[in-house]
Write a protein that holds these residues in place. Structure first.
Motif, short mmCIF file in Angstrom:
data_model
loop_
_atom_site.label_atom_id
_atom_site.label_comp_id
_atom_site.label_asym_id
_atom_site.label_seq_id
_atom_site.Cartn_x
_atom_site.Cartn_y
_atom_site.Cartn_z
N ASP A 360 56.87 15.43 38.87
CA ASP A 360 57.48 15.85 40.14
C ASP A 360 58.37 17.06 39.93
O ASP A 360 58.38 17.99 40.76
N LYS A 361 59.12 17.07 38.83
CA LYS A 361 60.04 18.18 38.56
C LYS A 361 59.27 19.47 38.29
O LYS A 361 59.63 20.54 38.79
N GLU A 362 58.19 19.38 37.51
CA GLU A 362 57.38 20.58 37.26
C GLU A 362 56.85 21.15 38.56
O GLU A 362 56.88 22.37 38.79
N LEU A 363 56.36 20.29 39.42
CA LEU A 363 55.79 20.74 40.68
C LEU A 363 56.84 21.39 41.56
O LEU A 363 56.63 22.49 42.10
N GLU A 364 57.98 20.74 41.70
CA GLU A 364 59.03 21.29 42.57
C GLU A 364 59.61 22.57 42.00
O GLU A 364 59.90 23.51 42.75
N ASP A 365 59.82 22.63 40.69
CA ASP A 365 60.36 23.85 40.08
C ASP A 365 59.40 25.02 40.28
O ASP A 365 59.84 26.16 40.55
N ALA A 366 58.11 24.77 40.13
CA ALA A 366 57.12 25.84 40.29
C ALA A 366 57.11 26.34 41.73
O ALA A 366 57.10 27.55 41.99
N LYS A 367 57.12 25.42 42.68
CA LYS A 367 57.13 25.82 44.09
C LYS A 367 58.40 26.59 44.44
O LYS A 367 58.35 27.61 45.16
N THR A 368 59.53 26.12 43.96
CA THR A 368 60.80 26.79 44.26
C THR A 368 60.79 28.22 43.77
O THR A 368 61.21 29.15 44.48
N TYR A 369 60.30 28.42 42.55
CA TYR A 369 60.27 29.78 42.00
C TYR A 369 59.29 30.66 42.78
O TYR A 369 59.63 31.78 43.17
N LEU A 370 58.08 30.16 43.00
CA LEU A 370 57.06 30.99 43.64
C LEU A 370 57.42 31.36 45.07
O LEU A 370 57.16 32.48 45.51
N THR A 371 58.00 30.44 45.80
CA THR A 371 58.38 30.75 47.18
C THR A 371 59.64 31.60 47.24
O THR A 371 59.78 32.46 48.12
N GLY A 372 60.55 31.39 46.30
CA GLY A 372 61.78 32.18 46.30
C GLY A 372 61.58 33.61 45.85
O GLY A 372 62.24 34.53 46.33
N ALA A 373 60.63 33.81 44.92
CA ALA A 373 60.39 35.16 44.39
C ALA A 373 59.59 36.02 45.35
O ALA A 373 59.69 37.25 45.33
#
Length: 441
Positions: A360-373
């Motif tokens: 869950d953490k890997e998925l959320e961290d990846a989404k947070t970075y990709l959408t924020g960048a």
């Protein structure tokens, strides 16, 4: 895309003169679709805050449209475009460009030939006149051709001594074979030496045509002004260019190909067949790749290969969505005595990723970075124009900017598991190693 790699006049960069371009949040962008009186279609984002316009033009096919036996012709042609046009020689053209405070950029990759223009509103008409000469009436003076030819030949010679270039060349060769993707767009020493002035005119007419063209404009210009300007600038280009090459069929049979190179460390490229942006599973693959190898120090490959074992300073994986081939690749460098272990760890992580199991953490961290960048990419008129052109080349709708982050956020663990099992193939992961690695079978 892969671009020409030499610092000559055809590789202009944005100067401090245009440092004041306005950054726009992604969701604040209003894309207008404009059709000129002559039928040229373009995307426009108006921004009248500053008296400046960025224009971006791309021609599909790029260096892949080189005629048979003329590899490197489109690259040499592109690099010589602004070396004199109309009545102006190379020096006079450069002086006119500087006097107008304009900047023109000419570049070519495997899939497109790209032209950028940055113009002040007060000088826009004269800047367009000057750029038109380069696009429609280049001189291709023999003295300019010879000067640029020598620069290209120097790049080719230098690449034969660069392990990264050697790895790229060998990887292209074994992956794409006789397809245009299988060789450097710079050409070979022999092919570039054999190019004539007539070859450059022919190369131009193969790629710089209206049927290959997409256009974007951002800045201080209205639709009513843009249409006639485009007809004036681009209306006299040939209507039809060369046919596109057939799709490539990337070959990945697994195993390791070694190229001997005297160095204390080895350069490694690896890859397998990939996935394209138009595939319904692309965004699941995109998020998975962020977890696997694109997430810097938070990625699995960096953690396992560098942080835990100290086998490299850096490693990354990336989805390569070329027009005619889709691959999933990666690269790193490692000491000769460590490279065998590093390759083994990469294989292990590729096999683990192929199960599609993520936390869950890997998925959320990846989404947070990709959408924020994503919104940070829209940091200036010129950059935005380039993004709009890229979207058109990929047949995207203008609404993509508004929906892209939603597509990332919609990815579930089940989506990732599905695409991982479908696409990732550890047995076919193919490695190219340039150096003198120890312990490789």
């Amino acid at each position: 895309m892969i671009h020409t790699r030499f610092p000559i006049a055809a590789r202009l960069v944005m100067a401090s003169l245009f440092a004041f371009v306005l950054a726009l949040p992604a969701r604040a962008i209003d894309i207008q679709q404009v059709t000129s009186p002559g039928g040229i279609k373009a995307w426009l984002v108006e921004n009248h805050d500053i008296p400046f316009t960025a224009l971006d033009i791309a021609f599909r096919g790029g260096a892949s449209l080189d005629a048979k036996g003329k590899r490197g012709a489109i690259n040499l042609m592109t690099a010589t475009l602004e070396e004199g046009a109309g009545e102006k020689n190379s020096q006079q053209f450069a002086e006119a460009e500087e006097a107008l405070a304009a900047q023109f950029g000419f570049d070519v990759g495997d899939d497109s030939l790209d032209i950028s223009a940055r113009m002040l509103t007060e000088n826009r008409d004269k800047s367009v006149d000057l750029l038109r000469e380069a696009l429609v009436n280049p001189r291709f003076d023999q003295s300019a051709i010879e000067r640029v030819r020598q620069q290209v030949l120097a790049v080719i010679a230098s690449s034969k001594q660069d392990p990264n270039d050697i790895a790229g060349e060998k990887f292209r060769e074994i992956t794409y074979g006789d397809h245009p993707y299988g060789s450097s767009l710079n050409g070979t020493t022999e092919s570039v030496k054999g190019l004539t002035r007539e070859d450059l005119f022919e190369a131009k007419d193969r790629v710089m045509t209206r049927d290959h063209m997409v256009v974007s404009a951002v800045g201080d210009i209205t639709p009513e002004e843009l249409g006639p300007m485009l007809d004036k600038l681009l209306g006299d280009l040939p209507a039809k260019g060369a046919d596109m090459p057939p799709p490539a069929d990337p070959s990945f049979k697994g195993g390791v190909t070694t190229v001997d190179f005297d160095s204390p460390q080895s350069v490694v490229m690896f890859g397998q067949k990939g996935i394209g942006l138009k595939d319904p599973d692309f965004f699941a693959a995109y998020v998975l790749n962020q977890i696997l190898g694109a997430g810097g120090f938070s990625s699995r490959l960096m953690d396992e290969v560098r942080e835990k074992r100290g086998l490299t300073y850096g490693i990354a994986s990336y989805i390569v969505d070329k027009d005619l081939a889709k691959t999933w690749q990666g690269s790193f460098a490692s000491a000769n005595e460590k490279v065998a272990e590093a390759i083994s760890v990469v294989k292990e992580q590729w096999k683990k990723a192929a199960t599609g199991k993520v936390t869950d953490k890997e998925l959320e961290d990846a989404k947070t970075y990709l959408t924020g960048a994503y919104p940070l990419r829209f940091d200036g008129n010129g950059t935005i124009a380039g993004i709009l052109t890229g979207m058109q080349l990929n047949d995207m709708a203008p609404s993509y900017i508004d929906t892209r982050n939603d597509k990332v956020n919609a990815v579930t663990k089940e989506d990732i598991q599905r695409v991982a099992k479908r696409i990732l193939n550890p047995d076919n992961l193919t490695f190219v190693v340039v150096g003198r690695p120890q312990g490789l079978n």
